[in-house]
Every structure is written in C-alpha cells, then in structure tokens.
Design a protein around this motif. Structure first.
Motif, PDB file in Angstrom:
ATOM      1  N   LEU A  51       0.826  -1.206   0.000  1.00 52.69           N
ATOM      2  CA  LEU A  51       0.000   0.000   0.000  1.00 52.69           C
ATOM      3  C   LEU A  51       0.861   1.257   0.000  1.00 52.69           C
ATOM      4  O   LEU A  51       1.606   1.519   0.952  1.00 52.69           O
ATOM      5  CB  LEU A  51      -0.900  -0.027   1.250  1.00 52.69           C
ATOM      6  N   ASP A  52       0.754   2.032  -1.088  1.00 55.43           N
ATOM      7  CA  ASP A  52       1.461   3.308  -1.164  1.00 55.43           C
ATOM      8  C   ASP A  52       0.793   4.321  -0.239  1.00 55.43           C
ATOM      9  O   ASP A  52      -0.430   4.309  -0.072  1.00 55.43           O
ATOM     10  CB  ASP A  52       1.446   3.818  -2.611  1.00 55.43           C
ATOM     11  N   ILE A  53       1.578   5.192   0.366  1.00 55.04           N
ATOM     12  CA  ILE A  53       1.012   6.180   1.279  1.00 55.04           C
ATOM     13  C   ILE A  53       0.562   7.435   0.547  1.00 55.04           C
ATOM     14  O   ILE A  53      -0.560   7.925   0.735  1.00 55.04           O
ATOM     15  CB  ILE A  53       2.028   6.539   2.388  1.00 55.04           C
ATOM     16  N   MET A  54       1.398   7.957  -0.327  1.00 60.11           N
ATOM     17  CA  MET A  54       1.116   9.246  -0.955  1.00 60.11           C
ATOM     18  C   MET A  54       0.317   9.050  -2.236  1.00 60.11           C
ATOM     19  O   MET A  54       0.868   8.943  -3.333  1.00 60.11           O
ATOM     20  CB  MET A  54       2.426   9.994  -1.228  1.00 60.11           C
ATOM     21  N   LYS A 101      10.864   4.279  -0.557  1.00 64.02           N
ATOM     22  CA  LYS A 101      11.257   4.393  -1.970  1.00 64.02           C
ATOM     23  C   LYS A 101      12.491   5.292  -2.069  1.00 64.02           C
ATOM     24  O   LYS A 101      12.601   6.260  -1.309  1.00 64.02           O
ATOM     25  CB  LYS A 101      10.114   5.000  -2.784  1.00 64.02           C
ATOM     26  N   PRO A 102      13.379   5.021  -3.017  1.00 70.22           N
ATOM     27  CA  PRO A 102      13.397   3.860  -3.912  1.00 70.22           C
ATOM     28  C   PRO A 102      13.842   2.610  -3.173  1.00 70.22           C
ATOM     29  O   PRO A 102      14.565   2.681  -2.189  1.00 70.22           O
ATOM     30  CB  PRO A 102      14.406   4.265  -4.978  1.00 70.22           C
ATOM     31  N   PHE A 103      13.386   1.454  -3.653  1.00 78.16           N
ATOM     32  CA  PHE A 103      13.755   0.199  -3.001  1.00 78.16           C
ATOM     33  C   PHE A 103      14.140  -0.829  -4.067  1.00 78.16           C
ATOM     34  O   PHE A 103      13.843  -0.675  -5.256  1.00 78.16           O
ATOM     35  CB  PHE A 103      12.591  -0.342  -2.166  1.00 78.16           C
ATOM     36  N   SER A 104      14.815  -1.839  -3.629  1.00 79.71           N
ATOM     37  CA  SER A 104      15.210  -2.935  -4.510  1.00 79.71           C
ATOM     38  C   SER A 104      14.037  -3.893  -4.666  1.00 79.71           C
ATOM     39  O   SER A 104      13.403  -4.287  -3.676  1.00 79.71           O
ATOM     40  CB  SER A 104      16.411  -3.670  -3.911  1.00 79.71           C
ATOM     41  N   LEU A 105      13.730  -4.280  -5.901  1.00 79.31           N
ATOM     42  CA  LEU A 105      12.658  -5.243  -6.120  1.00 79.31           C
ATOM     43  C   LEU A 105      12.972  -6.574  -5.459  1.00 79.31           C
ATOM     44  O   LEU A 105      12.077  -7.260  -4.956  1.00 79.31           O
ATOM     45  CB  LEU A 105      12.417  -5.437  -7.620  1.00 79.31           C
ATOM     46  N   GLU A 106      14.255  -6.940  -5.433  1.00 82.68           N
ATOM     47  CA  GLU A 106      14.652  -8.183  -4.778  1.00 82.68           C
ATOM     48  C   GLU A 106      14.343  -8.138  -3.290  1.00 82.68           C
ATOM     49  O   GLU A 106      13.852  -9.108  -2.701  1.00 82.68           O
ATOM     50  CB  GLU A 106      16.143  -8.461  -4.992  1.00 82.68           C
ATOM     51  N   GLU A 107      14.615  -6.986  -2.648  1.00 80.23           N
ATOM     52  CA  GLU A 107      14.299  -6.851  -1.225  1.00 80.23           C
ATOM     53  C   GLU A 107      12.799  -6.864  -0.997  1.00 80.23           C
ATOM     54  O   GLU A 107      12.309  -7.473  -0.030  1.00 80.23           O
ATOM     55  CB  GLU A 107      14.892  -5.550  -0.662  1.00 80.23           C
ATOM     56  N   LEU A 108      12.043  -6.191  -1.863  1.00 75.02           N
ATOM     57  CA  LEU A 108      10.583  -6.168  -1.723  1.00 75.02           C
ATOM     58  C   LEU A 108      10.026  -7.580  -1.784  1.00 75.02           C
ATOM     59  O   LEU A 108       9.208  -7.975  -0.943  1.00 75.02           O
ATOM     60  CB  LEU A 108       9.962  -5.303  -2.823  1.00 75.02           C
ATOM     61  N   VAL A 109      10.460  -8.356  -2.778  1.00 76.59           N
ATOM     62  CA  VAL A 109       9.979  -9.734  -2.916  1.00 76.59           C
ATOM     63  C   VAL A 109      10.365 -10.564  -1.694  1.00 76.59           C
ATOM     64  O   VAL A 109       9.578 -11.387  -1.198  1.00 76.59           O
ATOM     65  CB  VAL A 109      10.530 -10.364  -4.212  1.00 76.59           C
TER      66      VAL A 109
END
Length: 305
Positions: A51-54, A101-109
């Motif tokens: 869930l994005d905040i802004m 943000k920005p974040f690594s897609l690998e970390e998000l997964v």
C-alpha cells in the motif's frame, strides 16, 4: 505458491514493475491505482497488501485505518517519506512493515515472502468482523458499518443481524430467529418481522442496491452471501415448513418435532435446550450486547399456527 498480493499505488509504472516481479515468483497480483478501488478487491481475499502512502484522494494511511478491522493479512507500506515519525504513524495505524522508496525489487519480494511465511506460522484467530462487500459487522464492538459510516442499530436489531449473518445462506423461520435472539418464553413472532423491517430500512438507506436479508416465502428469512463468509452451523426446519426444495436437500433426521441438519459444531441437544448456535455461551438469549434505546420488550407470544 499462488498467494494473492494486492498492490495499491497511483504510479502505474511502479505498479507494473512490482507486478512483474511478483508474478515471476508465482504470486497472483491484483492492482489498484487509488484508495477508493481497494474495497471491491478485498472480496478477492488477498493474502498480503502493498500500500502506497502518498496517493490522491484517500491516502494509504486512511485506507489502512479503513480496512484494518476487516482484513487480517499483512499490510506493507510503500512510501518516499523517510522520517521516523512517518514510519511510526504507518505502523501505529496497523501496518506490518514500512518500505521506503526507492527500493530494490529483490528486497521487496524477500519481505513479501517473509511476511507470508510468518502468516503460515501464526495460529488462526477467531474472526470478530464479518464482511459482506462494503458492509462490516463487528461482532466484538456490536456495530454495523458501511464503509466508514456507522449504521445505528439497537441491541436486538444487532443480535438479529448477528444470528442471520453467522449462518449465511441458511433459512430460519420467525420462531427460530425469536428463540435464537430473545430465547424461549412468552412473546410474539411478529416482533421478528418488525425488527427485520427496521433492519432492512437502515441497510437500504446506505445501500439501496444490495439485498442482505431475503424472504423465503412459506419458510422465513435468509442472510444472503454477497461475497461474505459462510459460517458452518445448524439448519433447522420446523414441522410444516418443508417443501419440495427442502425435501430434495436430504434432511437426515427428526428430533423432538424439529427437522434438522447438523454440522460437527452444533449438537441436537443444544438445539432442544435452546442454545444459540452463534454463541453457545449466550444460551440463546441474545444478550451479547448491552440494551440500547429502542429495544422493546416483546408482548405475549402467540404460538398458534
């Protein structure tokens, strides 16, 4: 795998990248680009929400406050806000993680997988909120809400709703509803009709399209599914109420003049003793909520056919 992930962000390019990364890992991905679209997607029962905040309109903090009592899955905030105060606010309103943000897609997964593993290790908790589309029934607070709008109900009106909604799709006669809410004793089954009339009027005022309580002619009333939970319980038929449709379902027995079909959680003895199948500790009296203004004491009960 195949868990369902709901991604909510107004940046379409960001949503596309997240969706591709999650689908590559075998997840099913639902997407929304504003807070207002979240409600309809909750009917798909996501296992985790990003869930994005802004966001314009309802921001992520407001959405989380709005849905937290009706969903138990992890909610992970995505935000460009990096201040400690922002992180604390996100976690305080019910978020389970806060990714800047920005974040690594690998970390998000990896974070998504970690939260889903934690959910598998957590014991199931008893549901205290029933959701039927945008209608919320809070069994603990004894409240009915449509979205973020509170629908005022008297204590007995709420108990009627509780009784029917906990047995979604099952038909109950007026007498069965009376005994489940008011208990055995002197009173009029017409009391049930009057309460259902008032409940329908209140629900119809906020949602004129959806039918929550339907009349099954010659039998009684039924709470419609409307994408909500279906509770396993007892279906009880009084003598004279079985028609060809009921006979085709195969009713397995008769106890004390009651046609019945039971699951493993409700015994015939409970029914004959007047135990409330919604909450056996209530003994069928419907006293789960304190009295409220507008609850009338039922008059002498007419048990004539």
């Amino acid at each position: 795998m195949g868990e369902i992930i709901l991604v909510v962000d107004d940046e379409r390019a960001m949503v596309s990248m997240i969706r591709d990364a999650l689908e590559d890992e075998g997840y099913q991905v639902l997407t929304a680009y504003d807070g207002e679209s979240v409600w309809d997607l909750l009917n798909r029962k996501p296992d985790l929400i990003l869930l994005d905040i802004m966001m314009p309109g309802l921001d992520g903090i407001q959405v989380c406050r709005w849905i937290r009592d009706s969903v138990s899955c992890p909610i992970l905030f995505l935000s460009a806000r990096r201040e400690v105060e922002d992180r604390i606010e996100g976690l305080a309103v019910g978020g389970d993680d806060y990714i800047t943000k920005p974040f690594s897609l690998e970390e998000l997964v990896a974070r998504v997988a970690a939260h889903l593993r934690r959910e598998l290790r957590s014991p199931d908790q008893e549901k205290t909120v029933l959701r039927f589309g945008r209608l919320l029934i809070d069994l603990k607070a004894c409240e009915v809400r449509y979205g973020d709008r509170l629908i005022p109900m008297t204590a007995k009106e709420f108990e009627v709703i509780r009784f029917l909604a906990m047995h979604t799709g099952q038909v109950f006669s007026r007498e069965q509803i009376y005994e489940g809410v008011w208990g055995f004793g002197e009173g009029s089954d017409a009391t049930v009709t009057e309460h259902i009339k008032k409940i329908r009027a209140k629900l119809g005022a906020v949602d004129p399209v959806t039918t929550y309580i339907s009349t099954v002619w010659g039998i009684g009333y039924r709470w419609e599914k409307n994408d909500g939970p279906q509770a396993l319980s007892a279906t009880v038929y009084h003598p004279g109420t079985l028609d060809s449709r009921a006979e085709r379902t195969g009713v397995p027995g008769i106890v004390g003049g009651l046609f019945f079909h039971l699951d493993a959680t409700v015994s015939a003895g409970q029914l004959l003793r007047g135990k409330n199948p919604v909450d056996p500790s209530m003994g069928g009296s419907g006293r789960g909520c304190p009295p409220r203004p507008g609850d009338a004491s039922p008059a002498g009960r007419d048990r004539s056919p």
